[in-house]
Design an enzyme around this catalytic site. Structure first.
Site, PDB file in Angstrom:
ATOM      1  CG  HIS A  39     -27.483  46.730  58.797  1.00 28.35           C
ATOM      2  ND1 HIS A  39     -26.737  46.200  57.786  1.00 28.35           N
ATOM      3  CD2 HIS A  39     -26.718  46.621  59.920  1.00 28.35           C
ATOM      4  CE1 HIS A  39     -25.585  45.757  58.267  1.00 28.35           C
ATOM      5  NE2 HIS A  39     -25.546  46.015  59.565  1.00 28.35           N
ATOM      6  CB  SER A  99     -21.033  53.263  81.886  1.00 32.35           C
ATOM      7  OG  SER A  99     -19.800  53.777  82.334  1.00 32.35           O
ATOM      8  CB  ALA A 110     -25.289  54.867  83.404  1.00 29.39           C
ATOM      9  NE  ARG A 161     -39.379  59.853  75.499  1.00 26.73           N
ATOM     10  CZ  ARG A 161     -39.799  60.055  74.245  1.00 26.73           C
ATOM     11  NH1 ARG A 161     -39.468  61.174  73.626  1.00 26.73           N
ATOM     12  NH2 ARG A 161     -40.522  59.152  73.615  1.00 26.73           N
TER      13      ARG A 161
END
Length: 592
Positions: free
Chosen positions: A117, A145, A163, A183
């Site tokens: 947006h 995940s 994750a 990173r």
């Protein structure tokens, strides 16, 4: 349905990898019916795919390769293209313009958000326009995940994202990354050792990864990788001055080089160079002002963008032909240049490309038959590039063609006209004429059609044979005789065909190494690249450094470096006219 069967159905929502081996005949029939319903909405699913009925799949485009699946409670919308062996695990979100290579694993609860947006202060967030640069993920990538990948990011081949990471910037191939923001931790090939990155300007995550294969004694890619990295640092440091050199503050426009007239292409080239080297729009104007000026150039009647008039005023297009097309080569190229510059600025064309929208399938075929395939194949290929890019822009705006089927007619015509001996369109020429027109026309044609829409080119091995033969022609490729057009028109087909075929890979790499070494030596401090000697018929701006030469050679350097295996040392990847990834998937399969 008994309790045991109901349990088994739910099991596959969460463990879809077991469906092929463990589903009952009834469950297979139910999945087939579910996939037929998806196909009726335009989805294309490869063999042994599984899409859970419990997943929310509301896509404009969905293409899944062989052995790919979408698990239960995943949320998938937009334009999603995945290769073979890709997995979207339970509760993952994949939205927007998403392109996945082969062997991509998306962990549970992860989100790939290929749109954004606006949040300007002049209106509420819910009324802000949507921006969609898209997300590209390479081959053999594991996304753990609870990962979030934001719009505009490219994740290179063989990456692993830990994750909980939030990926806001591109990741070079082989990177193992984690954190918020993500990173790099190390190179995946380093067997647990630390990354050996070197800090560079441009704020890529953790800097550029070393080409570890170049550490082997006797491997020339090591020295060449270092040279590529030094070149990229040098180009970034000089990019702002290079752009300022070509800006006329009195006219408020860009010229290709000081003293040259202002052109539409120069403005687009400036946007592309700034995006590649600086990751931002040229500093002479704010991003929204760049976009507003480019959008305002579009002719509302035709949807084309004419060149500025000699007095600097608005350009005028010639009268249309009988089929409604307007034959103006510069305006045709602006369909590419302006559209992709606006992409990089987070904007898009205001109007559809009406000359494309109004052309029926019959008119398109008649025009294709009339193009000069035997005498000026480059011109014929350039026309296809423009028309197909206009169709892409119209699809982007949600505009239907005047008569359905024109885009399918284009690919049908191309499929039935390609020469299986050369893999190309047009004639192979003669020993005296060579293959210049044939190969250069092939690049333009496939750039706008097969490459832009994400289709494999036909007869890839024959393409490599033809292009390598042309690349040995000393009239065009002896040291000092190369120009940007001719080198690009070899490098891109070798790269495109090589994506699916390793045919003559050692020869391809040797050619690319030689051309890359030469190209790096052409950079002129403070001025960039010159286009090179004028092409056949005098085309191109010549040897003097300017925006067109710089924009084209930066893309060429990336293509050559990727053919050699050191592109990750550059720290940039083309995202505009010369982007390597498809711009879209059209939602249909090409004939053939």
């Amino acid at each position: 349905m008994d309790a045991q069967t109901a349990l088994d159905d739910a099991y596959f929502d969460y463990c879809p990898w077991d469906f092929v081996g463990r589903a009952s005949a009834g469950q297979r029939a139910a999945q087939d019916a579910h996939q037929r319903r998806l196909a009726e909405s335009g989805a294309h699913l490869g063999p042994r795919c599984y899409v859970s009925p419990a997943a929310g799949v509301f896509t404009d485009t969905l293409r899944l390769g062989t052995d790919s699946y979408i698990a239960g409670h995943a949320y998938v919308t937009g334009e999603v293209t995945a290769g073979d062996d890709c997995t979207v695990n339970p509760y993952a979100t994949v939205r927007g313009r998403i392109t996945l290579g082969d062997g991509v694993r998306i962990g549970a609860h992860s989100s790939l958000l290929g749109f954004n947006h606006g949040f300007a202060p002049d209106r509420p967030v819910h009324r802000q326009p949507l921006i969609a640069k898209g997300i590209t993920v390479g081959d053999d990538v594991w996304i753990g995940s609870h990962v979030v990948v934001l719009d505009g990011v490219t994740i290179g081949d063989h990456c692993v994202v830990g994750a909980g990471a939030v990926v806001t910037k591109d990741l070079a191939p082989w990177t193992v990354a984690a954190g918020n923001p993500a990173r790099p931790l190390r190179d995946r090939r380093a067997q647990g050792g630390p990354r050996r990155d070197r800090a560079v300007s441009g704020d890529l995550p953790g800097g550029l990864s070393d080409d570890l294969s170049g550490d082997r004694p006797g491997d020339p890619s090591g020295d060449l990788g270092d040279a590529v990295a030094r070149f990229a640092d040098r180009a970034r440091a000089q990019a702002a001055d290079l752009l300022a050199r070509c800006w006329n503050p009195d006219a408020g426009r860009y010229a290709d080089r000081p003293g040259a007239p202002a052109t539409v292409r120069a403005h687009c080239d400036a946007v592309e160079i700034a995006d590649l080297l600086l990751g931002s729009p040229p500093e002479q104007l704010a991003a929204d002002e760049h976009a507003a000026r480019l959008r305002a150039l579009q002719d509302p009647g035709s949807g084309l963008v004419p060149e500025f008039a000699p007095d600097g005023g608005p350009g005028v297009l010639p009268a249309p032909a009988a089929d409604g097309w307007i034959d103006d080569g510069t305006a045709e190229y602006h369909v590419l240049a302006v559209g992709y510059a606006l992409d990089l600025l987070g904007s898009r064309l205001t109007q559809p490309v009406h000359v494309v929208r109004r052309m029926t399938a019959g008119q398109l075929i008649a025009r294709l038959e009339s193009l000069p395939w035997r005498t000026r194949t480059w011109s014929a290929g350039a026309w296809v590039d423009c028309w197909a890019t206009g169709a892409h822009r119209n699809l982007e705006l949600g505009v239907e063609d005047g008569e359905p089927g024109a885009l399918e007619a284009l690919f049908g015509w191309l499929t039935t006209r390609v020469d299986p001996w050369t893999g190309m369109w047009g004639t192979a020429g003669s020993p005296a004429a060579g293959r210049l027109q044939l190969v250069n026309g092939y690049y333009r044609l496939t750039r706008g059609s097969y490459a832009q829409f994400g289709f494999d080119v036909p007869y890839a091995e024959r393409v490599v044979d033809t292009v390598l033969a042309h690349g040995r022609d000393q009239r065009w490729f002896a040291a000092g005789r190369e120009n940007a057009c001719n080198v690009l028109d070899v490098a891109h087909p070798l790269w495109l065909a090589g994506r699916r075929s390793g045919h003559r890979a050692a020869e391809v790499r040797a050619w690319a190494e030689e051309q890359l070494t030469r190209a790096l030596g052409r950079w002129r401090d403070g001025a960039g690249f010159g286009f090179g000697p004028a092409g056949e018929g005098g085309g191109g701006p010549g040897r003097e450094p300017g925006l067109q030469g710089t924009e084209m050679w930066l893309a060429i350097v990336w293509l050559l470096a990727d053919l050699v295996g050191v592109a990750d040392r550059l720290g940039y990847r083309p995202r505009g006219v010369h982007r390597p990834e498809p711009a879209r998937s059209p939602g249909f399969a090409p004939p053939g």
